[in-house]
Write an enzyme that holds these catalytic residues in place. Structure first.
Site, PDB file in Angstrom:
ATOM      1  N   HIS A  37       0.835  -1.205   0.000  1.00 46.90           N
ATOM      2  CA  HIS A  37       0.000   0.000   0.000  1.00 46.90           C
ATOM      3  C   HIS A  37       0.873   1.261   0.000  1.00 46.90           C
ATOM      4  CE1 HIS A  37      -2.714  -2.902   2.296  1.00 46.90           C
ATOM      5  NE2 HIS A  37      -3.496  -2.549   1.306  1.00 46.90           N
ATOM      6  N   ASP A 150      -3.323  -7.320  -7.671  1.00 53.29           N
ATOM      7  CA  ASP A 150      -4.734  -7.578  -7.987  1.00 53.29           C
ATOM      8  C   ASP A 150      -4.964  -7.213  -9.456  1.00 53.29           C
ATOM      9  OD1 ASP A 150      -5.807  -8.190  -5.163  1.00 53.29           O
ATOM     10  OD2 ASP A 150      -4.686  -6.348  -4.889  1.00 53.29           O
ATOM     11  N   ARG A 187      -4.223 -10.123   3.967  1.00 49.77           N
ATOM     12  CA  ARG A 187      -4.717 -11.459   4.338  1.00 49.77           C
ATOM     13  C   ARG A 187      -3.597 -12.389   4.803  1.00 49.77           C
ATOM     14  NH1 ARG A 187      -8.881 -10.421   0.265  1.00 49.77           N
ATOM     15  NH2 ARG A 187     -10.878 -10.556   1.349  1.00 49.77           N
TER      16      ARG A 187
HETATM   17  P1  AMP Z   1      -6.487  -3.649  -0.419  1.00 51.15           P
HETATM   18  O1  AMP Z   1      -6.332  -2.864   0.834  1.00 51.15           O
HETATM   19  O2  AMP Z   1      -6.082  -5.070  -0.293  1.00 51.15           O
HETATM   20  O3  AMP Z   1      -7.845  -3.444  -1.059  1.00 51.15           O
HETATM   21  O4  AMP Z   1      -5.449  -3.039  -1.446  1.00 51.15           O
HETATM   22  C1  AMP Z   1      -5.432  -1.657  -1.748  1.00 51.15           C
HETATM   23  C2  AMP Z   1      -4.523  -1.430  -2.928  1.00 51.15           C
HETATM   24  O5  AMP Z   1      -3.207  -1.854  -2.600  1.00 51.15           O
HETATM   25  C3  AMP Z   1      -4.956  -2.232  -4.159  1.00 51.15           C
HETATM   26  O6  AMP Z   1      -4.781  -1.429  -5.318  1.00 51.15           O
HETATM   27  C4  AMP Z   1      -4.006  -3.385  -4.134  1.00 51.15           C
HETATM   28  O7  AMP Z   1      -3.765  -3.941  -5.407  1.00 51.15           O
HETATM   29  C5  AMP Z   1      -2.747  -2.723  -3.605  1.00 51.15           C
HETATM   30  N1  AMP Z   1      -1.831  -3.738  -3.063  1.00 51.15           N
HETATM   31  C6  AMP Z   1      -2.124  -4.713  -2.159  1.00 51.15           C
HETATM   32  N2  AMP Z   1      -1.056  -5.493  -1.951  1.00 51.15           N
HETATM   33  C7  AMP Z   1      -0.063  -5.016  -2.746  1.00 51.15           C
HETATM   34  C8  AMP Z   1       1.289  -5.402  -2.985  1.00 51.15           C
HETATM   35  N3  AMP Z   1       1.847  -6.449  -2.366  1.00 51.15           N
HETATM   36  N4  AMP Z   1       2.004  -4.673  -3.865  1.00 51.15           N
HETATM   37  C9  AMP Z   1       1.451  -3.614  -4.514  1.00 51.15           C
HETATM   38  N5  AMP Z   1       0.195  -3.204  -4.323  1.00 51.15           N
HETATM   39  C10 AMP Z   1      -0.556  -3.890  -3.455  1.00 51.15           C
END
Ligand code: AMP
Length: 285
Positions: A37, A150, A187
């Protein structure tokens, strides 16, 4: 960094920023923040006048029986990380009362949502597209930053933005990984120590396929089969392993620029997803 809880305050804050001639870079998240993030936040800050981050665990994108209730929530820790990493504005809508009573509108993106995660999690991308559209209308950013981890989500958001003419530049950022290859994910917190030790088998199998493609294998069917076998041998339960065009999410029979190998697996009760590009795009995102 300012933390804001209401739409009215958000709009007032953003209006001031725009009056000062600043552009807005937006990073929507569900919190429990990690380096993945934060890499998006740093990119937003680099490219835009202000970096705005939202944290909202979106009930619309969780199916019945999924992990909405136990999804990790760490608001104070998240705010600390964002403040020290240069975010200007943190938008945390209330978990109750964010949607108007009788909320009954959905954004449905066809095609790109059908395979992969869409097939395993019916309704998931409807929930994603609906909340992202709503947040885009609330924040009205110049650019929005998403992680390639994602990959299908990026394809869905790009398609929605293109189809509905949102005047927003979508930026896809590289996946941030632990040194052992596992993609960072909120997760991962669900994994037991024993599962965490086995989890890097997912990225290892995908990297092996990428190496085989670099060494000349052009048939994605062979790469999918080998990857599936490697994942099963490591004790992961495979939901899908599929080579797809990163923009269209349609299955690609041969390795070509912009073709990614995507996988969704289960490790105990935890679902993990990951992907690698088998061959770089001609015009990177
Ligand atoms: P989430 O909080 O899981 O909905 O993710 C928020 C944003 O962070 C989304 O655009 C995800 O694709 C991105 N994100 C989550 N994990 C990663 C990672 N390991 N590397 C890069 N971006 C990430």
């Amino acid at each position: 960094m300012k933390t804001i809880h209401s739409l009215r305050d958000l709009r007032a804050e953003l209006a001031t920023a725009r009056n000062d001639g600043k552009t807005v870079g937006f990073v929507p998240t569900m919190g429990a923040l990690h380096e993945g993030h934060l890499s998006l936040v740093r990119r937003a800050k680099k490219e835009c006048g202000i970096a705005a981050v939202s944290i909202f665990v979106n009930p619309l994108q969780f199916g019945p029986g999924e992990d909405f209730a136990r999804y990790p929530r760490r608001p104070e820790e998240d705010a600390g990380l964002l403040a020290s990493d240069g975010a200007d504005l943190l938008y945390v809508p209330p978990s109750d009362g964010f949607f108007p009573p009788g909320f009954s509108t959905a954004v449905e993106v066809a095609g790109v949502t059908e395979g992969g995660e869409g097939a395993i999690r019916p309704g998931h991308f409807r929930g994603v597209a609906t909340i992202v559209a709503r947040l885009f209308l609330q924040v009205a950013p110049d650019a929005a930053y998403f992680g390639r981890k994602d990959l299908q989500q990026v394809a869905v958001v790009r398609r929605m933005v293109r189809d509905l003419d949102f005047p927003i530049r979508i930026v896809a950022c590289e996946t941030v990984r632990y040194p052992d290859g596992l993609a960072m994910s909120s997760r991962n917190a669900y994994l037991s120590a024993e599962e965490r030790a086995r989890a890097p088998a997912l990225s290892r199998a995908l990297f092996a396929a990428r190496d085989r493609a670099a060494a000349g294998e052009r048939e994605t069917g062979a790469l999918e089969r080998e990857t599936r076998l490697a994942l099963e041998a490591a004790g992961l339960s495979v939901d899908y392993v599929e080579a797809v065009g990163a923009e269209t999410m349609e299955r690609a029979a041969r390795v070509a620029p912009g073709v990614a190998l995507t996988a969704g697996v289960r490790l105990g009760k935890t679902r993990l997803i990951d992907n690698v590009l088998l061959e770089a795009e001609r015009t990177p995102p």
